[in-house]
Design a protein around this motif. Sequence first.
Motif, PDB file in Angstrom:
ATOM      1  N   ARG A 366       0.841  -0.918  -0.020  1.00  0.00           N
ATOM      2  CA  ARG A 366      -0.015   0.038   0.146  1.00  0.00           C
ATOM      3  C   ARG A 366       0.916   1.443   0.054  1.00  0.00           C
ATOM      4  O   ARG A 366       0.554   2.293  -0.651  1.00  0.00           O
ATOM      5  CB  ARG A 366      -0.840  -0.060   1.018  1.00  0.00           C
ATOM      6  CG  ARG A 366      -1.718   1.463   1.501  1.00  0.00           C
ATOM      7  CD  ARG A 366      -2.627   1.195   2.786  1.00  0.00           C
ATOM      8  NE  ARG A 366      -3.246   2.600   2.947  1.00  0.00           N
ATOM      9  CZ  ARG A 366      -4.593   2.839   2.290  1.00  0.00           C
ATOM     10  NH1 ARG A 366      -5.067   1.873   1.690  1.00  0.00           N
ATOM     11  NH2 ARG A 366      -5.110   3.973   2.472  1.00  0.00           N
ATOM     12  N   CYS A 367       1.732   1.272   0.749  1.00  0.00           N
ATOM     13  CA  CYS A 367       2.833   2.326   0.871  1.00  0.00           C
ATOM     14  C   CYS A 367       4.205   1.849   1.253  1.00  0.00           C
ATOM     15  O   CYS A 367       4.341   0.681   1.372  1.00  0.00           O
ATOM     16  CB  CYS A 367       2.433   3.550   1.942  1.00  0.00           C
ATOM     17  SG  CYS A 367       2.126   2.662   3.586  1.00  0.00           S
ATOM     18  N   ALA A 368       5.300   2.868   1.398  1.00  0.00           N
ATOM     19  CA  ALA A 368       6.620   2.279   1.621  1.00  0.00           C
ATOM     20  C   ALA A 368       7.296   3.345   2.280  1.00  0.00           C
ATOM     21  O   ALA A 368       7.104   4.575   2.145  1.00  0.00           O
ATOM     22  CB  ALA A 368       7.474   2.132   0.253  1.00  0.00           C
ATOM     23  N   MET A 369       8.218   2.817   3.236  1.00  0.00           N
ATOM     24  CA  MET A 369       9.390   3.772   3.606  1.00  0.00           C
ATOM     25  C   MET A 369      10.763   3.319   3.001  1.00  0.00           C
ATOM     26  O   MET A 369      10.893   2.233   2.846  1.00  0.00           O
ATOM     27  CB  MET A 369       9.395   3.609   5.326  1.00  0.00           C
ATOM     28  CG  MET A 369       9.995   2.274   5.709  1.00  0.00           C
ATOM     29  SD  MET A 369      10.217   2.309   7.536  1.00  0.00           S
ATOM     30  CE  MET A 369       8.378   2.303   8.372  1.00  0.00           C
ATOM     31  N   ILE A 441       4.039   7.380   7.290  1.00  0.00           N
ATOM     32  CA  ILE A 441       3.294   6.097   7.037  1.00  0.00           C
ATOM     33  C   ILE A 441       2.392   6.017   7.782  1.00  0.00           C
ATOM     34  O   ILE A 441       0.953   5.394   7.125  1.00  0.00           O
ATOM     35  CB  ILE A 441       4.331   4.880   7.503  1.00  0.00           C
ATOM     36  CG1 ILE A 441       5.520   5.060   6.744  1.00  0.00           C
ATOM     37  CG2 ILE A 441       3.656   3.534   7.140  1.00  0.00           C
ATOM     38  CD1 ILE A 441       5.592   4.904   5.081  1.00  0.00           C
ATOM     39  N   GLY A 442       2.146   6.306   9.039  1.00  0.00           N
ATOM     40  CA  GLY A 442       0.834   6.465   9.740  1.00  0.00           C
ATOM     41  C   GLY A 442      -0.474   7.292   8.903  1.00  0.00           C
ATOM     42  O   GLY A 442      -1.515   6.510   8.704  1.00  0.00           O
ATOM     43  N   ALA A 443       0.089   8.178   8.286  1.00  0.00           N
ATOM     44  CA  ALA A 443      -0.950   8.855   7.681  1.00  0.00           C
ATOM     45  C   ALA A 443      -1.378   8.344   6.241  1.00  0.00           C
ATOM     46  O   ALA A 443      -2.620   8.197   5.987  1.00  0.00           O
ATOM     47  CB  ALA A 443      -0.285  10.434   7.064  1.00  0.00           C
ATOM     48  N   MET A 444      -0.424   7.468   5.793  1.00  0.00           N
ATOM     49  CA  MET A 444      -0.963   6.693   4.501  1.00  0.00           C
ATOM     50  C   MET A 444      -1.898   5.471   4.731  1.00  0.00           C
ATOM     51  O   MET A 444      -2.666   5.184   3.922  1.00  0.00           O
ATOM     52  CB  MET A 444       0.473   6.324   3.786  1.00  0.00           C
ATOM     53  CG  MET A 444       1.274   7.322   3.153  1.00  0.00           C
ATOM     54  SD  MET A 444       2.846   6.759   2.478  1.00  0.00           S
ATOM     55  CE  MET A 444       3.859   8.416   2.281  1.00  0.00           C
ATOM     56  N   GLY A 446      -3.597   5.278   7.627  1.00  0.00           N
ATOM     57  CA  GLY A 446      -5.021   5.736   8.507  1.00  0.00           C
ATOM     58  C   GLY A 446      -5.835   6.790   8.003  1.00  0.00           C
ATOM     59  O   GLY A 446      -7.055   6.987   8.212  1.00  0.00           O
ATOM     60  N   ASP A 447      -5.402   7.640   7.012  1.00  0.00           N
ATOM     61  CA  ASP A 447      -5.950   8.664   6.434  1.00  0.00           C
ATOM     62  C   ASP A 447      -6.391   8.644   4.954  1.00  0.00           C
ATOM     63  O   ASP A 447      -5.436   8.541   4.173  1.00  0.00           O
ATOM     64  CB  ASP A 447      -5.408  10.207   6.577  1.00  0.00           C
ATOM     65  CG  ASP A 447      -5.919  11.295   6.147  1.00  0.00           C
ATOM     66  OD1 ASP A 447      -6.886  11.193   5.312  1.00  0.00           O
ATOM     67  OD2 ASP A 447      -5.614  12.397   6.512  1.00  0.00           O
ATOM     68  N   PRO A 448      -7.553   8.047   4.696  1.00  0.00           N
ATOM     69  CA  PRO A 448      -7.718   7.710   3.298  1.00  0.00           C
ATOM     70  C   PRO A 448      -7.724   8.989   2.137  1.00  0.00           C
ATOM     71  O   PRO A 448      -7.384   8.751   0.955  1.00  0.00           O
ATOM     72  CB  PRO A 448      -9.268   7.094   3.260  1.00  0.00           C
ATOM     73  CG  PRO A 448      -9.850   7.526   4.489  1.00  0.00           C
ATOM     74  CD  PRO A 448      -8.745   7.697   5.559  1.00  0.00           C
ATOM     75  N   PHE A 449      -8.278   9.889   2.736  1.00  0.00           N
ATOM     76  CA  PHE A 449      -8.161  11.155   1.966  1.00  0.00           C
ATOM     77  C   PHE A 449      -6.735  11.535   1.703  1.00  0.00           C
ATOM     78  O   PHE A 449      -6.206  11.897   0.408  1.00  0.00           O
ATOM     79  CB  PHE A 449      -8.998  12.477   2.801  1.00  0.00           C
ATOM     80  CG  PHE A 449     -10.138  12.181   2.948  1.00  0.00           C
ATOM     81  CD1 PHE A 449     -11.187  12.200   1.969  1.00  0.00           C
ATOM     82  CD2 PHE A 449     -10.799  11.826   4.190  1.00  0.00           C
ATOM     83  CE1 PHE A 449     -12.614  12.148   2.205  1.00  0.00           C
ATOM     84  CE2 PHE A 449     -11.875  11.593   4.399  1.00  0.00           C
ATOM     85  CZ  PHE A 449     -12.962  11.631   3.514  1.00  0.00           C
ATOM     86  N   TYR A 450      -5.754  11.568   2.603  1.00  0.00           N
ATOM     87  CA  TYR A 450      -4.393  11.727   2.106  1.00  0.00           C
ATOM     88  C   TYR A 450      -3.666  10.838   1.291  1.00  0.00           C
ATOM     89  O   TYR A 450      -3.145  11.132   0.295  1.00  0.00           O
ATOM     90  CB  TYR A 450      -3.587  11.929   3.547  1.00  0.00           C
ATOM     91  CG  TYR A 450      -2.256  12.054   3.421  1.00  0.00           C
ATOM     92  CD1 TYR A 450      -1.585  13.445   2.772  1.00  0.00           C
ATOM     93  CD2 TYR A 450      -1.357  11.047   3.659  1.00  0.00           C
ATOM     94  CE1 TYR A 450      -0.295  13.444   2.735  1.00  0.00           C
ATOM     95  CE2 TYR A 450       0.179  11.193   3.720  1.00  0.00           C
ATOM     96  CZ  TYR A 450       0.660  12.490   3.122  1.00  0.00           C
ATOM     97  OH  TYR A 450       1.890  12.521   2.938  1.00  0.00           O
ATOM     98  N   PHE A 451      -4.098   9.565   1.451  1.00  0.00           N
ATOM     99  CA  PHE A 451      -3.640   8.454   0.716  1.00  0.00           C
ATOM    100  C   PHE A 451      -4.198   8.764  -0.988  1.00  0.00           C
ATOM    101  O   PHE A 451      -3.618   8.588  -2.117  1.00  0.00           O
ATOM    102  CB  PHE A 451      -4.007   7.131   1.081  1.00  0.00           C
ATOM    103  CG  PHE A 451      -3.598   6.077   0.544  1.00  0.00           C
ATOM    104  CD1 PHE A 451      -2.344   5.467   0.406  1.00  0.00           C
ATOM    105  CD2 PHE A 451      -4.465   5.326  -0.523  1.00  0.00           C
ATOM    106  CE1 PHE A 451      -1.831   4.347  -0.315  1.00  0.00           C
ATOM    107  CE2 PHE A 451      -4.008   4.175  -1.264  1.00  0.00           C
ATOM    108  CZ  PHE A 451      -2.883   3.870  -1.367  1.00  0.00           C
TER     109      PHE A 451
END
Length: 499
Positions: A366-369, A441-444, A446-451
């Motif tokens: 879904r996302c990466a660091m 990563i927490g925002a990506m 937990g926040d669907p609008f930001y993602f």
Amino acid sequence: MLYRSAGNQVTAASSQLPKARVRPDPRSIIDLHAVTADQPQFEAIRIKFADASGRLLSVRRETSATCLGIRKRCVKREIRIDGHHPNSLWVKLERALGARMSTIFFSVGEPSGDQHAARLATELQRIDPQINLRGFGGPAMQNAGCQIDSDLTQHAVVGVLEVLPKLRDFFALADQAEAVFRQEQIDAVVLVDFPGFNWHIAKRAKKYGIPVYYYCPPQLWAWAGWRINKMRRSVDHVLAVLPVEQEYFQRQQIPCTYVGHPFFDAVQQHPLNKQTLNRFNSIADRGQHLVAVLPGSRDHEVQANWPVMLDSIRQLHRQYPDARFLVAAYRDKQCQWCRDQLQESDSAIPLEFYVGRASEVIQASRCAMMVSGSVSLEMMARRTPAAVIYRVGRLLHLLANLLVRIDSVTLPNLMDRRKVFPEYISVGSPQPASKFLTESIGAMLGDPFYFSRLSRQLDELCRQHAKPGASARAAEEIARLMNLCPGFPSHADSSRRVA
């Protein structure tokens, strides 16, 4: 000089011409442009052979107008004859008559550059199956059919402090390359990134009159712009991979062709392992978010950044217990080092380690660091949002503040005015970098609008810039510059228009 005048005729100075190594057809006529050592301007000359033994019949000066027509079995070549490389004439004659293979010497020091050069080598062999490729590179180039004189990717370093302990090794390698240039017949040198070392290779190549082409050039537009004079002196043509590079080098009046970035070729050509992808997708179907973790491709990067990433992973696990972390290491020993840093309390964290599966990990997550590097372009091409960090020492950070003229270290961010990939340069205490990764990563997660906003920006960026074919365009441009296959269609014009 290599020929002397006798009235309107130009006869061979036999004592100064090297012995011919070819056995041409006696009817062969070759139109050339040459430069005499004592009269540095271009002149048209015509060379005829007396017989199949290779003895010269005549070398006659003509005006360029008489050389415009192409006769049967006639090949045009532009050559420069100087005192540094007295065999240049015969090297070109042999190539013109098809009597020897062309040889390209590569110098590639970065692991990512090894991958780019391997694809370039494959495309060059497609154009000319008889071409000989050798030089400094890594395992990918070797697998692509290159003769590796030394694995330079083992010496990849960043910063003055990391270079100093290896200076003796680098100078020894440069001397090794010069010996090849002096003793062998090298037709061109192709440099890929790694400028601190490759400047020395370029200088030594020019000493022997060998043309130098720079693929994935150093980011002079970003910092240390004074090095542009080195580029002018040592490089014949630049194969730019970013639009900003073409604009910069053209302003500096350096021959340059924009071919696009080869990382997009890697994304298109790399076959993903379906079994691995199916496994990852089954995990995601159970409601677990996959987070890719890329700790870098160089040993020192991994050692500097992995502890920061691991601390962030521990915090994210407490906040998002359903998240699963997929660590994609570049080498086996780096993967083992990362494992060795785990503590007993980390056994509850869903951590998985992979080597050689970075593309699958990026595609499924879904996302990466990630650590800053060219792999950010694969993140972009696969539309995977990422948070970027890079740990540097205080001295290097101080120098960067004085020299760097850009506001981002992430390549996709340099293609767009918006920072699609949030990034953080870490100096000193690792805690701020760990906090940055945890929050990003927490925002990506937990926040669907930001993602969703990040995903839309990535889609737009890909439509503009993520175009494959860079390796083929670069190979065709090199073939054109070397005149490897006179009849081969060049896409240089179209490559310059790549958006």
